[in-house]
Scaffold this active site. Structure first.
Site, PDB file in Angstrom:
ATOM      1  N   TYR A  97      32.006  39.596  49.721  1.00 42.27           N
ATOM      2  CA  TYR A  97      33.216  39.531  48.891  1.00 42.27           C
ATOM      3  C   TYR A  97      33.374  40.837  48.118  1.00 42.27           C
ATOM      4  CZ  TYR A  97      29.853  38.556  45.160  1.00 42.27           C
ATOM      5  OH  TYR A  97      28.791  38.632  44.294  1.00 42.27           O
ATOM      6  N   CYS A  98      34.619  41.127  47.741  1.00 42.24           N
ATOM      7  CA  CYS A  98      34.917  42.189  46.783  1.00 42.24           C
ATOM      8  C   CYS A  98      35.491  41.494  45.551  1.00 42.24           C
ATOM      9  CB  CYS A  98      35.883  43.212  47.377  1.00 42.24           C
ATOM     10  SG  CYS A  98      37.473  42.510  47.916  1.00 42.24           S
ATOM     11  N   PHE A  99      36.252  42.193  44.736  1.00 41.01           N
ATOM     12  CA  PHE A  99      36.702  41.567  43.493  1.00 41.01           C
ATOM     13  C   PHE A  99      37.638  40.391  43.751  1.00 41.01           C
ATOM     14  CE2 PHE A  99      39.491  41.285  39.707  1.00 41.01           C
ATOM     15  CZ  PHE A  99      38.514  40.894  38.804  1.00 41.01           C
ATOM     16  N   TYR A 126      35.092  37.694  44.191  1.00 41.23           N
ATOM     17  CA  TYR A 126      34.332  37.498  42.950  1.00 41.23           C
ATOM     18  C   TYR A 126      35.145  36.741  41.913  1.00 41.23           C
ATOM     19  CZ  TYR A 126      32.287  38.550  38.418  1.00 41.23           C
ATOM     20  OH  TYR A 126      31.777  38.431  37.147  1.00 41.23           O
TER      21      TYR A 126
END
Length: 365
Positions: A97-99, A126
């Site tokens: 995952y990223c933000f 996130y």
């Protein structure tokens, strides 16, 4: 709640309960502000690269920012892909995952796919996982809570740790909550602390409908018990551990002196470990000097220094019992009794450590 939202909630719960390894693609500066258990920071962009892309996005828009991002990571992208692939090989169930679960996630997953590695993306990234865990804590504040109180040294934390439905808010904060609560290693970041508590609550909720929590002030060292959870704690019924003074003294002497000596020596070596241990006790006593008053503080400090000298020369911690007994008599016990009187109407049971443990085992599920 829509079906898709419910499915995502179930996914997030499953990821945390199964202790799924997670690749966190966010830049190191983002990761340092707070992270999830089981997550590993393997960023797509460095802090500097992320900053440049962000500036470009604000000035020139998304397309230009994406182009710049590709240019910035191009020279090292093979190394980054290799690290992701290695993590996935070592952790076959890993997700990434990223933000927000958006562009960085899709690009990284595609880079991996081009190298023959498939990996799932956490929807919402996130931000969605964090929001889910905040909701877990908020909902926990409405659960059946039971608070364990008692004078300093009654073994409240040990009791919490011995229960299947005990939520160890001090242990997760890496701090015992008192002036002598500091540990050898640093406390986690507030966000990481909250995330870990939420995951603990998820695990407990699999087999219990209640939470048993230590009577604690809102601050635990430099951290804070989540607001909604703390509010629930202030309304919840209580049990009180009443162990004899001698047992409490021996327990505190072991925790403050024997155990902390071992921890500092293990972390720093004999010489530096001893210096850090001395400073730990000296700072702990200094932290309550105003409550003790100048004269009592000076007397206790002299006793502490004598006890440290005796311990260094002989290895015996017996001398520490004197100043520990004094701070219990002159500070901790009067303070806690005053606080407990204001909560007397919430107390459902009082007893020794073992009696309270048995009562909680029967009466909280």
């Amino acid at each position: 709640m829509q079906q898709s939202d419910l499915q995502e909630q179930q996914l997030y719960r499953s990821l945390f309960l199964l202790k799924t390894p997670l690749i966190d693609l966010r830049a190191p500066v983002e990761f340092a502000q707070g992270a999830f258990p089981e997550s590993c920071n393997l960023p797509l962009m460095t802090d500097n690269e992320r900053e440049q892309v962000g500036t470009c996005y604000k000035k020139e828009g998304q397309a230009a920012a994406i182009t710049l991002g590709h240019q910035l990571v191009a020279s090292d992208i093979q190394n980054r892909i290799r690290k992701w692939a290695q993590f996935k090989e070592e952790n076959p169930t890993a997700w990434l995952y990223c933000f927000r679960g958006g562009l960085r996630s899709r690009l990284s997953a595609q880079f991996l796919k081009d190298h023959g590695v498939d990996i799932n993306i956490v929807p919402g990234g996130y931000k969605a996982l964090r929001r889910y865990l905040i909701n877990v804590i908020d909902q926990a504040s409405e659960k059946k809570l039971m608070i364990v109180g008692g004078n300093t040294g009654c073994g409240k934390t040990l009791l919490i740790q011995a229960l299947d439905n005990g939520l160890d808010i001090e242990g997760r904060a890496n701090h015992r909550g008192s002036s002598f609560g500091k540990q050898v290693t640093e406390q986690p970041r507030q966000i990481s602390y909250e995330n870990q508590l939420a995951v603990d609550i998820l695990h407990i909720s699999q087999h219990a409908s209640s939470l048993v929590i230590e009577d604690e002030s809102k601050a635990v060292g430099a951290l804070y018990v989540p607001e909604r959870l703390f509010a629930g704690m202030t309304r919840a019924p209580m049990v009180v551990v009443n162990d004899p003074l001698e047992i409490r003294l021996q327990r505190l002497c072991y925790e403050y002196c024997t155990l902390m000596t071992e921890k500092f020596n293990l972390a720093l070596g004999a010489e530096q470990g001893w210096q850090a241990y001395e400073k730990y006790l000296q700072n702990g006593l200094y932290g309550i000097r105003k409550r003790l008053g100048t004269e009592k503080f000076k007397v206790m400090n002299t006793v502490l220094e004598a006890a440290l000298k005796q311990q260094k020369n002989t290895g015996s911690v017996e001398g520490h019992l004197n100043w520990i007994a004094s701070i219990l008599r002159d500070y901790y016990d009067p303070m806690y009794q005053y606080q407990l009187e204001k909560k007397a109407d919430r107390v459902q049971f009082r007893g020794t450590f073992q009696e309270v443990k048995e009562w909680l085992t029967v009466n909280t599920k």
